[in-house]
Each structure stands twice: as C-alpha cells, then as structure tokens.
Design a protein around this motif. Structure first.
Motif, PDB file in Angstrom:
ATOM      1  N   UNK A  83       0.822  -1.215   0.000  1.00 46.83           N
ATOM      2  CA  UNK A  83       0.000   0.000   0.000  1.00 46.83           C
ATOM      3  C   UNK A  83       0.860   1.271   0.000  1.00 46.83           C
ATOM      4  N   UNK A  84       2.071   1.164  -0.535  1.00 46.04           N
ATOM      5  CA  UNK A  84       2.921   2.346  -0.707  1.00 46.04           C
ATOM      6  C   UNK A  84       2.792   2.766  -2.168  1.00 46.04           C
ATOM      7  N   UNK A  85       1.630   3.393  -2.394  1.00 41.23           N
ATOM      8  CA  UNK A  85       1.261   3.688  -3.763  1.00 41.23           C
ATOM      9  C   UNK A  85       2.171   4.741  -4.393  1.00 41.23           C
ATOM     10  N   UNK A  86       2.526   5.753  -3.654  1.00 46.16           N
ATOM     11  CA  UNK A  86       3.377   6.812  -4.203  1.00 46.16           C
ATOM     12  C   UNK A  86       4.701   6.225  -4.724  1.00 46.16           C
ATOM     13  N   UNK A  87       5.304   5.318  -3.919  1.00 45.70           N
ATOM     14  CA  UNK A  87       6.563   4.710  -4.340  1.00 45.70           C
ATOM     15  C   UNK A  87       6.342   3.781  -5.528  1.00 45.70           C
ATOM     16  N   UNK A  88       5.157   3.117  -5.491  1.00 42.49           N
ATOM     17  CA  UNK A  88       4.845   2.239  -6.609  1.00 42.49           C
ATOM     18  C   UNK A  88       4.741   3.056  -7.886  1.00 42.49           C
ATOM     19  N   UNK A  89       3.978   4.250  -7.791  1.00 42.01           N
ATOM     20  CA  UNK A  89       3.837   5.138  -8.954  1.00 42.01           C
ATOM     21  C   UNK A  89       5.220   5.600  -9.412  1.00 42.01           C
ATOM     22  N   UNK A  90       6.094   5.951  -8.467  1.00 41.67           N
ATOM     23  CA  UNK A  90       7.454   6.435  -8.802  1.00 41.67           C
ATOM     24  C   UNK A  90       8.227   5.378  -9.570  1.00 41.67           C
ATOM     25  N   UNK A  91       8.146   4.136  -9.130  1.00 35.45           N
ATOM     26  CA  UNK A  91       8.904   3.053  -9.784  1.00 35.45           C
ATOM     27  C   UNK A  91       8.389   2.823 -11.204  1.00 35.45           C
ATOM     28  N   UNK A  92       7.037   2.837 -11.355  1.00 35.14           N
ATOM     29  CA  UNK A  92       6.506   2.534 -12.672  1.00 35.14           C
ATOM     30  C   UNK A  92       6.726   3.692 -13.644  1.00 35.14           C
ATOM     31  N   UNK A  93       6.709   4.911 -13.154  1.00 34.09           N
ATOM     32  CA  UNK A  93       7.030   6.048 -14.016  1.00 34.09           C
ATOM     33  C   UNK A  93       8.432   5.924 -14.587  1.00 34.09           C
ATOM     34  N   UNK A  94       9.375   5.408 -13.787  1.00 34.03           N
ATOM     35  CA  UNK A  94      10.746   5.206 -14.293  1.00 34.03           C
ATOM     36  C   UNK A  94      10.768   4.132 -15.374  1.00 34.03           C
ATOM     37  N   UNK A  95       9.857   3.131 -15.201  1.00 32.41           N
ATOM     38  CA  UNK A  95       9.787   2.083 -16.221  1.00 32.41           C
ATOM     39  C   UNK A  95       9.318   2.689 -17.536  1.00 32.41           C
ATOM     40  N   UNK A  96       8.271   3.539 -17.447  1.00 31.79           N
ATOM     41  CA  UNK A  96       7.748   4.160 -18.657  1.00 31.79           C
ATOM     42  C   UNK A  96       8.798   5.053 -19.284  1.00 31.79           C
ATOM     43  N   UNK A  97       9.559   5.759 -18.446  1.00 31.36           N
ATOM     44  CA  UNK A  97      10.621   6.617 -18.986  1.00 31.36           C
ATOM     45  C   UNK A  97      11.682   5.793 -19.721  1.00 31.36           C
ATOM     46  N   UNK A  98      12.013   4.624 -19.122  1.00 30.34           N
ATOM     47  CA  UNK A  98      13.057   3.775 -19.744  1.00 30.34           C
ATOM     48  C   UNK A  98      12.500   3.018 -20.952  1.00 30.34           C
ATOM     49  N   UNK A  99      11.234   2.633 -20.914  1.00 32.34           N
ATOM     50  CA  UNK A  99      10.654   1.873 -22.011  1.00 32.34           C
ATOM     51  C   UNK A  99       9.241   2.418 -22.296  1.00 32.34           C
ATOM     52  N   UNK A 100       9.120   3.439 -23.096  1.00 35.12           N
ATOM     53  CA  UNK A 100       7.818   4.054 -23.384  1.00 35.12           C
ATOM     54  C   UNK A 100       6.860   3.122 -24.110  1.00 35.12           C
ATOM     55  N   UNK A 101       7.404   2.045 -24.675  1.00 35.49           N
ATOM     56  CA  UNK A 101       6.557   1.119 -25.426  1.00 35.49           C
ATOM     57  C   UNK A 101       5.896   0.089 -24.541  1.00 35.49           C
ATOM     58  N   UNK A 102       6.248   0.078 -23.245  1.00 36.32           N
ATOM     59  CA  UNK A 102       5.707  -0.911 -22.321  1.00 36.32           C
ATOM     60  C   UNK A 102       4.286  -0.482 -21.944  1.00 36.32           C
TER      61      UNK A 102
END
Length: 419
Positions: free
Chosen positions: A383-402
């Motif tokens: 339930x640490x949503x903010x950190x979860x959002x932060x991690x996934x945003x980095x994924x999108x930044x690294x791989x925009x096609x994901x």
C-alpha cells in the motif's frame, strides 16, 4: 875446518849442474890471477906496480928462450886442477900450497931479477883466499837451497811412488778383471745369444700384444660408437616419448575442449529448449530441460538462473532459492540474479530482503527495468502507492513502449486498484 870439509863433501856428492858451474869458475881462477900479476908486474919491461924502472936501467934483456922457459915454469907451478874433487879439496882446506909457485918465481927472479914479484904473489894469494871464502859462502847458500829442493823433490817422488803403486794395484785389478772377463766371455756370449733369442720371442709377443691392443682399441671405438649411438637413440626415444606425451596431452586437451564444447553445445541446446517451454507456461518440462542442460554444462550461469525462475513459477520456493544461490556464488555482479533473489523473497513475503536485492540490481544496471517493475508491485502490495507510482514512471521513462505498465500506472493514479 874439518866439519866444514865433511858438510861440503856431502854437498858435493848431492850436487847437480850448478856445482859444475862453480867448479868451472874455480878452474878459471888462474887466468884471473895471471891478469892480476900482469897488472902488478910487467914481465916485458921488468917493472913492478909500486916502482917504475926506466928502460935505460935494464942492461940486457933475457933471451927469448929463457922467457919461454920461465913461462913454462909458471904454468907448471900454477897448474889448473883437472877434477872437481881436487878443486873441492883445495877449497875446503883453504890452504893452497904456493911453494912451487914461489920457487918458480924465485927462479924467475934470479934470472930476470924481479924483486917485488914475491910480495905481489902474496897479496894475490890473500885476495884469492878471500874470493874463495866468498865462493864457499855462496856455494853453501846454493847447496842449502838445492838440498831443500831435493827434499821437496824427494817428497814428490814418494807421492809419485805411492801413485805408481796404486797404478800397479789398479793394473793388477784390471788384469784380473780381464782374465775373468775372458774366462766368462764364452758363457756370457752363450747367455747373450739365449737372451737374444728370448728377446726376439718377447718382441714377437710384444708385437702381438700391440696388434691385440690396437684391435681392442678399434673394438672399444666400435663399442663406444654403439654406446654413443644407443645413448643418442635413447635420447631420441625419450625426446620422442616426451613429444608424444605432449601430443597426447594436446590431443586430450583438444578432446576435452571438443567434449566440453560439445557438452556446452548440448547444454545450451537443452537450456534453449527450457526457455522455450518456460515462456509457453510448461514449467515442469522447462525444469527438466534445464536439469539436462546442467548435466552437460554445470557452470552455465544462465541455466541456473532460468531453473530458479521455473521453480519460482511452480511455487517451489526452496528449490528456486537453492539454484538462485548457486548462480549468485558463481557471479555476484550479475543484476539478473539479484533481481531473481528479489522475486523469490517477494514471493516468500520477506519484503526487506526483496527490496534490498531489487535496489542492488538497479545499482548494478540502472537501465534494467525489471527491478523497477517488481518494486512497483511490492510497494503496491504494501500500500505504498506513491513509491509504486514512482517506480513505474521510471519504467515508462526507460521503455515508453511498455503498454502494460502504462495501463497499470494510469489505474494506480486514478485510484483504481487492479488485480
């Protein structure tokens, strides 16, 4: 005077040519005396040495016949001794009888009237006596010298006599040796002939020994050549053996390499089969392929990591952790194994360890997106949503096609919690 006569007689008996020389001098004295008389008294003029009578005082001269007779009388009176013994006798006694001379002179004086002739003769006698004494002294000295030389010569003669005696002894020894040599010459010659014969035999034996020695030397050279050849052959054999061993080793290495390469190839082939089955959801079949791959290629890091993920999908967490730890020990710097361990601990609900391995994977490779995705899921579950959002945003930044992560990120931001 008698003593002197005895010594002088002894000297005369031992005298040499020097005595004869003195004797001749003594024999010549009368002529000297005539010279003295002629100096003191001039017979022709009738003058003495002390007074001179003028020629006018002589009334008549004696006839020539009387002069000759007077001269003959003087010569007969002063007759020269004929032998050395007579001279010696007169010299030793030192008393020459001048009576005959005086008588003759008196006769001459009566015929010629020589008044001073007797006195002159007396003076002459004294002078002659002194001369005789001097001669005797000289003769004594000479005699002593001669005696010393004679003694020395006598000693030398004795030595010579001894030497002659030694020579005679040597000569006698030589004669004995000669006789002995002549006696033994025949037997010695025979022995020499025998020795010569034996020597010839020995020479033949020596020649044969020399030939044998040369043959042995040649044989020895041959043996040495054989030994050298054998040694060289042995060295060649040893060298060949070493070369063969090296070739065998290289061949074994090549075989091992080929076998290893073959095994690796087989192992990789099974690993590829397992990956294919894994992505098709056939985890058990994938695990079997991974195990076969490890039989041929035990040090295959990727296969160890793959089989760990397959056990994780099959929910066999212990097995998954076992193979994951083997892979980690093999290569601790691999971000893949760190991410796998994070997933296993996440499934085991050990969140701190899981978070630790995910972060270490990111630190090793910041562009690897899988740890970011897995951290997003862990933080969402916590339930640490903010950190979860932060991690996934980095994924999108690294791989925009994901698109999958983009959709999950949108739902998370809209508050819609998906399964």
């Amino acid at each position: 005077m008698k003593k002197e006569s005895t010594d002088e007689t002894t000297m005369v008996q031992a005298s040499t040519d020097e005595e004869e020389t003195e004797t001749k001098k003594a024999a010549d004295e009368p002529s000297n005396m005539e010279e003295i008389v002629s100096k003191e008294f001039d017979i022709e003029s009738g003058k003495g040495a002390e007074e001179e009578v003028p020629e006018s005082q002589f009334i008549e001269e004696p006839p020539e016949e009387e002069e000759k007779e007077n001269t003959e009388i003087i010569e007969q009176t002063v007759e020269t001794p004929k032998s050395t013994s007579e001279i010696k006798e007169k010299i030793v006694t030192q008393s020459i009888d001048f009576s005959e001379i005086v008588n003759s002179l008196n006769a001459i004086q009566q015929s010629v009237h020589f008044s001073s002739l007797v006195e002159s003769i007396n003076n002459l006698s004294n002078s002659y006596t002194n001369s005789i004494n001097q001669i005797i002294e000289s003769f004594d000295k000479m005699t002593n010298t001669v005696i010393g030389e004679i003694k020395s010569m006598s000693e030398d003669l004795k030595e010579i006599g001894k030497s002659l005696q030694d020579l005679k002894t040597i000569e006698s020894s030589i004669n004995e040796m000669k006789a002995s040599f002549e006696t033994n010459s025949a037997s010695s010659l025979k022995e020499f002939q025998e020795f010569k014969t034996n020597f010839s035999s020995l020479k033949e034996i020596a020649d044969n020994l020399t030939k044998l020695e040369n043959a042995m030397i040649k044989q020895s050279d041959i043996v040495q050549n054989v030994v050298d050849t054998t040694k060289s052959t042995n060295e060649s054999v040893v060298s060949t053996e070493k070369s063969i061993e090296k070739l065998v080793e290289k061949e074994n290495e090549l075989l091992d390499t080929r076998k290893k390469e073959t095994n690796i190839a087989i192992g990789l082939k099974h690993n590829d089969n397992g990956v294919f089955l894994f992505y098709n959801g056939k985890y058990d079949s994938a695990i079997n392929e991974f195990l076969k791959s490890l039989e041929y290629y035990p040090d295959n890091f990727d296969c160890l990591n793959n089989i760990s993920l397959a056990y994780l999908k099959n929910n066999q967490l212990d097995k998954a952790l076992e193979f994951a730890n083997k892979a980690f020990e093999m290569n601790k710097e691999s971000f893949l194994i760190h991410n796998t361990l994070g997933l296993i601990y996440l499934r085991m609900k050990e969140f701190p360890k899981s978070e630790e391995y995910f972060n270490s994977a990111i630190n090793i490779n910041k562009n690897y997106i899988e740890p970011y995705i897995n951290l997003g899921y862990m933080y969402k579950e916590l339930n640490k949503f903010d950190k979860a959002i932060e991690m996934w945003e980095k994924v999108v930044d690294l791989d925009p096609t994901n698109m999958d992560i983009k959709q999950k990120l949108m739902e998370l931001k809209e508050g819609k919690i998906g399964e």
